[in-house]
Structure formats: C-alpha cells, structure tokens
Design an enzyme around this catalytic site. Structure first.
Site, PDB file in Angstrom:
ATOM      1  N   TYR A 178       0.852  -1.201   0.000  1.00 21.98           N
ATOM      2  CA  TYR A 178       0.000   0.000   0.000  1.00 21.98           C
ATOM      3  C   TYR A 178       0.884   1.247   0.000  1.00 21.98           C
ATOM      4  CZ  TYR A 178      -4.100  -2.819   1.162  1.00 21.98           C
ATOM      5  OH  TYR A 178      -5.120  -3.739   1.129  1.00 21.98           O
ATOM      6  N   GLY A 189       5.395   2.563  -5.045  1.00 27.49           N
ATOM      7  CA  GLY A 189       4.865   1.207  -5.141  1.00 27.49           C
ATOM      8  C   GLY A 189       5.784   0.304  -5.936  1.00 27.49           C
ATOM      9  N   ASN A 216     -10.998  -3.612  -7.419  1.00 29.04           N
ATOM     10  CA  ASN A 216      -9.900  -2.658  -7.226  1.00 29.04           C
ATOM     11  C   ASN A 216      -9.094  -2.582  -8.529  1.00 29.04           C
ATOM     12  OD1 ASN A 216      -7.828  -1.024  -6.346  1.00 29.04           O
ATOM     13  ND2 ASN A 216      -7.317  -2.251  -4.550  1.00 29.04           N
ATOM     14  N   TYR A 223      -0.554  -4.649 -10.757  1.00 27.99           N
ATOM     15  CA  TYR A 223       0.031  -5.988 -10.695  1.00 27.99           C
ATOM     16  C   TYR A 223       0.206  -6.593 -12.084  1.00 27.99           C
ATOM     17  CZ  TYR A 223      -0.952  -5.601  -5.710  1.00 27.99           C
ATOM     18  OH  TYR A 223      -0.993  -5.188  -4.405  1.00 27.99           O
TER      19      TYR A 223
END
Length: 256
Positions: A178, A189, A216, A223
């Site tokens: 996060y 990130g 999400n 990802y």
C-alpha cells in the site's frame, strides 16, 4: 582490527545486506592494509544502492583526508529530509506500521464499502497489538517507505502461506503493498515491489503470489504491469461482507 573485519565479513550480521534499500555512501583507501579493498568492493556489489568511492594512495584512516571530509559534507547537504528511504520494519515500528496500514486501507476502500464492515475489520487487523504480533512472527517481513519522518507506504511478504490455486513452484505471498494516495505517481509502489521480489529471490522462492479485491481496478492494473496473471480466487471477509479476491501470481524471475 583486521581480524575483526575478516570475522565481520564471514559471519552473519543478523540481516541481509540485499534488504538495505537506503542509499549507502562508502569511501575506502586502496592502500588500506587493515581492511582490504576487496571487503569494500564486496559491500558495494551487495548493497543495492551503494555509492562507492575508492581513493588511490590512501590507507585506513580517512578522518584527516580533506577531500573525503568535503565529500561527506556535500552528501549531508544534498541528502534532504524528504529523500525516500525504504527499509525493513522491526518490532519497535509497530505503531508506525499500524498508522500507515490504517490510513492507506481506509483511503483505498472507505468509499466502496459499508462503514461498519470497514471499521470492524480495521479495528482488529491494524491495531498496534496485532501489528506487533505480525512483526514478531518470523514468517513475516515488512518494509516501510519513509519520506523524512513520514511513513508513506509499506509492504508485507509472508512465507509458508500458499493459496490452493497457486500453480508456480516454491511460492511466497505478497500479502500487502500500500502507498499513500498523495505520493502515487512517485514510483514508491514500484520500488516496494522490487524489494519484495529481490527478497523472495534471495530466500530461494520462485513464485510470488497475492490476493487483490476484484473491484480494485487500479491495483489489478498495477500488478498486471508487473507480470502477475490471474490464477484463481478466494473469499476475503471484510467485517460481515464476504468479498472475492482474485489470486494472481508471477515468477520471481521473468526471463528477458
């Protein structure tokens, strides 16, 4: 001192040099007979963000070297409090991790979930007591991203935890990653992800897997950019709400 140096290089320090993400500045004299230059070269090659400088015709003691003193002063001036540092978190960091975990989870999910369910989950999952328990578990490795004295992101790698849908060999879980909303776009990130992959590789794992909420899209897209593919799903309970998490995985090393 020479014996101490050799012992220090050949014995465990209690942590992995590869896990030190903070910038490290190293000066070493090439004529040092107490700590051979090979030791400094080993450190520079192992530390992921090491800036090494080797000085000709210079021995072990550098405190009277005006060039080195001037360079150190320059580094201190240029290293501002807002420089990003990502480091392993320890038990004493429990309040810090609980703070950033609570804030980032709330920012990510408060608008799309019932308040009662959100609070019920967070009260247990992100309390200082629960965070300290997780930090004390040897199966967990936490990394915290700091800008000055402010935590702005964190990640958690969990060993010995495998979802049944994971297909790859030697898997390890990326349980959380996060970042504060106000620093999204600064690649924090991405830097946390890289450290998690490097950690997995250094420990002999071949597959990194995670669960991400099906609603999400920003996280799923992140990802996917990192090479994760969907391999299954499982239930994630938020308070009284049974939600669906997508299970995604990727090889720790992806061939060029």
């Amino acid at each position: 001192h020479a014996v101490d140096g050799v012992l220090g290089m050949s014995s465990s320090w209690g942590f992995e040099l590869e896990s030190i993400a903070s910038p490290v500045y190293l000066w070493h004299g090439r004529d040092d007979t107490l700590a051979p230059v090979a030791m400094a070269e080993h450190l520079a090659a192992t530390l992921p963000n090491c800036r090494a400088r080797y000085l000709d015709e210079t021995g072990h003691f550098l405190t009277d070297n005006e060039t080195v003193i001037a360079e150190i002063a320059t580094v201190l001036r240029e290293t501002t409090p807002d420089e990003l540092i990502i480091r392993p978190a320890h038990l004493a960091d429990a309040p810090l991790i609980a703070q950033i975990a609570d804030r980032t989870f709330r920012d990510a999910f408060a608008a799309t979930n019932a308040a009662d369910d959100l609070e019920a989950y967070m009260e247990t999952a992100f309390s200082v007591e629960q965070t300290a328990k997780e930090l004390g578990d040897e199966a967990n490795t936490f990394f915290v991203a700091m800008l000055g004295d402010r935590p702005v992101g964190y990640a958690k790698v969990r060993e010995h935890s495998v979802d049944p849908s994971v297909r790859g060999p030697e898997p390890v879980e990326l349980e959380r990653l996060y970042v504060d909303q106000h620093v999204i776009g600064r690649r924090i990130g991405a830097k946390l992800m890289r450290i998690c992959l490097d950690t997995a590789q250094s420990r002999g794992y071949q597959t990194l897997w995670l669960g991400v909420w099906e609603h999400n899209p920003r996280a799923i897209a992140f990802y996917e950019r990192w090479g994760f593919e969907r391999v299954g799903a499982h239930v994630f309970r938020l308070g009284t709400d049974d939600q669906t998490d997508l299970v995604m995985e990727r090889p720790v090393l992806i061939p060029d």
